[in-house]
Design a protein around this motif. Structure first.
Motif, PDB file in Angstrom:
ATOM      1  N   GLY A  22     -17.704 -78.002  -9.279  1.00 22.47           N
ATOM      2  CA  GLY A  22     -16.188 -77.576  -7.995  1.00 22.47           C
ATOM      3  C   GLY A  22     -14.829 -76.639  -9.241  1.00 22.47           C
ATOM      4  O   GLY A  22     -13.734 -76.653  -8.119  1.00 22.47           O
ATOM      5  N   GLN A  48     -20.757 -83.341 -12.811  1.00 22.54           N
ATOM      6  CA  GLN A  48     -19.619 -83.811 -13.104  1.00 22.54           C
ATOM      7  C   GLN A  48     -19.716 -84.033 -14.284  1.00 22.54           C
ATOM      8  O   GLN A  48     -20.471 -84.691 -14.802  1.00 22.54           O
ATOM      9  CB  GLN A  48     -19.021 -85.258 -12.282  1.00 22.54           C
ATOM     10  N   ASP A  63     -11.631 -80.606 -14.277  1.00 23.14           N
ATOM     11  CA  ASP A  63     -10.176 -80.914 -14.091  1.00 23.14           C
ATOM     12  C   ASP A  63      -9.291 -79.914 -15.121  1.00 23.14           C
ATOM     13  O   ASP A  63      -8.324 -79.969 -15.200  1.00 23.14           O
ATOM     14  CB  ASP A  63      -9.729 -82.616 -14.069  1.00 23.14           C
ATOM     15  N   ALA A 104     -10.414 -73.805  -8.626  1.00 26.42           N
ATOM     16  CA  ALA A 104     -10.731 -74.913  -7.898  1.00 26.42           C
ATOM     17  C   ALA A 104     -11.810 -74.054  -6.046  1.00 26.42           C
ATOM     18  O   ALA A 104     -11.909 -73.455  -6.100  1.00 26.42           O
ATOM     19  CB  ALA A 104     -10.150 -75.451  -6.383  1.00 26.42           C
ATOM     20  N   TYR A 105     -13.365 -74.517  -6.930  1.00 24.79           N
ATOM     21  CA  TYR A 105     -14.198 -74.092  -6.581  1.00 24.79           C
ATOM     22  C   TYR A 105     -13.964 -74.463  -4.231  1.00 24.79           C
ATOM     23  O   TYR A 105     -14.330 -76.139  -4.358  1.00 24.79           O
ATOM     24  CB  TYR A 105     -16.075 -74.295  -6.232  1.00 24.79           C
ATOM     25  N   ARG A 106     -13.597 -73.345  -3.424  1.00 31.91           N
ATOM     26  CA  ARG A 106     -13.346 -73.328  -1.950  1.00 31.91           C
ATOM     27  C   ARG A 106     -12.711 -74.351  -1.739  1.00 31.91           C
ATOM     28  O   ARG A 106     -12.515 -75.499  -0.890  1.00 31.91           O
ATOM     29  CB  ARG A 106     -14.847 -74.241  -1.355  1.00 31.91           C
ATOM     30  N   GLY A 107     -11.733 -74.479  -2.811  1.00 34.48           N
ATOM     31  CA  GLY A 107     -10.571 -75.018  -2.642  1.00 34.48           C
ATOM     32  C   GLY A 107     -10.630 -76.985  -2.168  1.00 34.48           C
ATOM     33  O   GLY A 107      -8.993 -77.413  -1.982  1.00 34.48           O
ATOM     34  N   ARG A 108     -11.412 -77.774  -2.669  1.00 31.17           N
ATOM     35  CA  ARG A 108     -12.018 -78.598  -3.075  1.00 31.17           C
ATOM     36  C   ARG A 108     -11.221 -80.114  -3.716  1.00 31.17           C
ATOM     37  O   ARG A 108     -10.549 -80.170  -3.822  1.00 31.17           O
ATOM     38  CB  ARG A 108     -13.312 -79.083  -2.349  1.00 31.17           C
ATOM     39  N   ASP A 109     -12.070 -80.425  -4.739  1.00 29.88           N
ATOM     40  CA  ASP A 109     -12.052 -81.670  -5.425  1.00 29.88           C
ATOM     41  C   ASP A 109     -10.830 -80.961  -6.063  1.00 29.88           C
ATOM     42  O   ASP A 109     -10.126 -82.430  -6.823  1.00 29.88           O
ATOM     43  CB  ASP A 109     -13.115 -82.216  -6.291  1.00 29.88           C
ATOM     44  N   TYR A 110     -10.565 -79.621  -6.502  1.00 26.04           N
ATOM     45  CA  TYR A 110      -9.380 -80.121  -7.892  1.00 26.04           C
ATOM     46  C   TYR A 110      -8.427 -78.996  -7.383  1.00 26.04           C
ATOM     47  O   TYR A 110      -7.232 -78.115  -8.098  1.00 26.04           O
ATOM     48  CB  TYR A 110     -10.866 -78.923  -9.230  1.00 26.04           C
ATOM     49  N   ALA A 111      -8.341 -78.682  -5.775  1.00 26.93           N
ATOM     50  CA  ALA A 111      -7.398 -78.549  -5.176  1.00 26.93           C
ATOM     51  C   ALA A 111      -5.723 -78.636  -5.798  1.00 26.93           C
ATOM     52  O   ALA A 111      -4.294 -77.986  -5.553  1.00 26.93           O
ATOM     53  CB  ALA A 111      -7.202 -78.714  -3.569  1.00 26.93           C
ATOM     54  N   GLU A 171      -5.163 -77.398  -8.832  1.00 28.54           N
ATOM     55  CA  GLU A 171      -4.985 -75.887  -9.209  1.00 28.54           C
ATOM     56  C   GLU A 171      -4.071 -75.591  -8.890  1.00 28.54           C
ATOM     57  O   GLU A 171      -3.370 -74.773  -9.224  1.00 28.54           O
ATOM     58  CB  GLU A 171      -6.114 -75.140  -8.300  1.00 28.54           C
TER      59      GLU A 171
END
Length: 163
Positions: A52, A104, A114, A124-131, A134
């Motif tokens: 992520g 993870q 995180d 965050a990779y491609r704005g997913r899980d950790y947007a 970020e």
């Protein structure tokens, strides 16, 4: 429904459940880990890519106060300090094109991905899980957000021999 049909239906359902359970199975690794870079760990010879996130490359420089800053080395140092705090637990089920387990990972209650994003040492990779993490780092101008930087993916594309 005839008895043979019922038996076949039950066998099909059980078979599907077993396949689903197998596909959901995650490889779990636990132990001491060493930071290779800002988003990769080495655990007993196994390379693990933090899921992520995308951290600056080891040789990547960013800019702070109009001066070069070794953000790739800083990202690795941040991950190394966290990994040194105790046993790392990683769970994943896929590998990346480089053969690394994508997982993870945590040390105690701390999700390493995180942490790296929240502290401004990774995107965050491609704005997913950790947007959300970020956005918090960016608003607080932490890490790479304190100045200017090239996205790690763009850096890799521009410098294929440096990563």
């Amino acid at each position: 429904m005839r008895a043979p049909d019922l038996v076949i239906a039950i066998l099909v359902i059980v078979g599907c459940a077993l396949v689903a359970a197998f596909l959901q199975q995650r490889e779990v690794r636990e132990g001491m880990a060493v930071a290779v870079d800002g988003d990769t760990l080495d655990m007993g010879g196994t390379r693990i890519r933090l899921a992520g996130i995308d951290a600056p490359e080891l040789r990547q420089e960013c800019t702070r106060e109009r001066r070069p800053w070794p953000c790739g080395l800083a990202a690795r140092s941040a991950l190394a300090r966290l990994a040194e705090q105790g046993q790392v637990r990683c769970a994943g089920r896929q590998t990346d094109p480089y053969g690394r387990l994508v997982a993870q990972c945590s040390v105690g209650d701390i999700d390493l991905s995180d942490f790296m994003v929240r502290e401004g040492f990774a995107l965050a990779y491609r704005g997913r899980d950790y947007a959300g993490a970020e956005a918090e780092a960016q608003a607080s101008r932490r890490g790479i957000w304190a100045g200017t930087f090239q996205k790690p993916a763009d850096f890799r594309a521009d410098h294929p021999v440096l990563h």
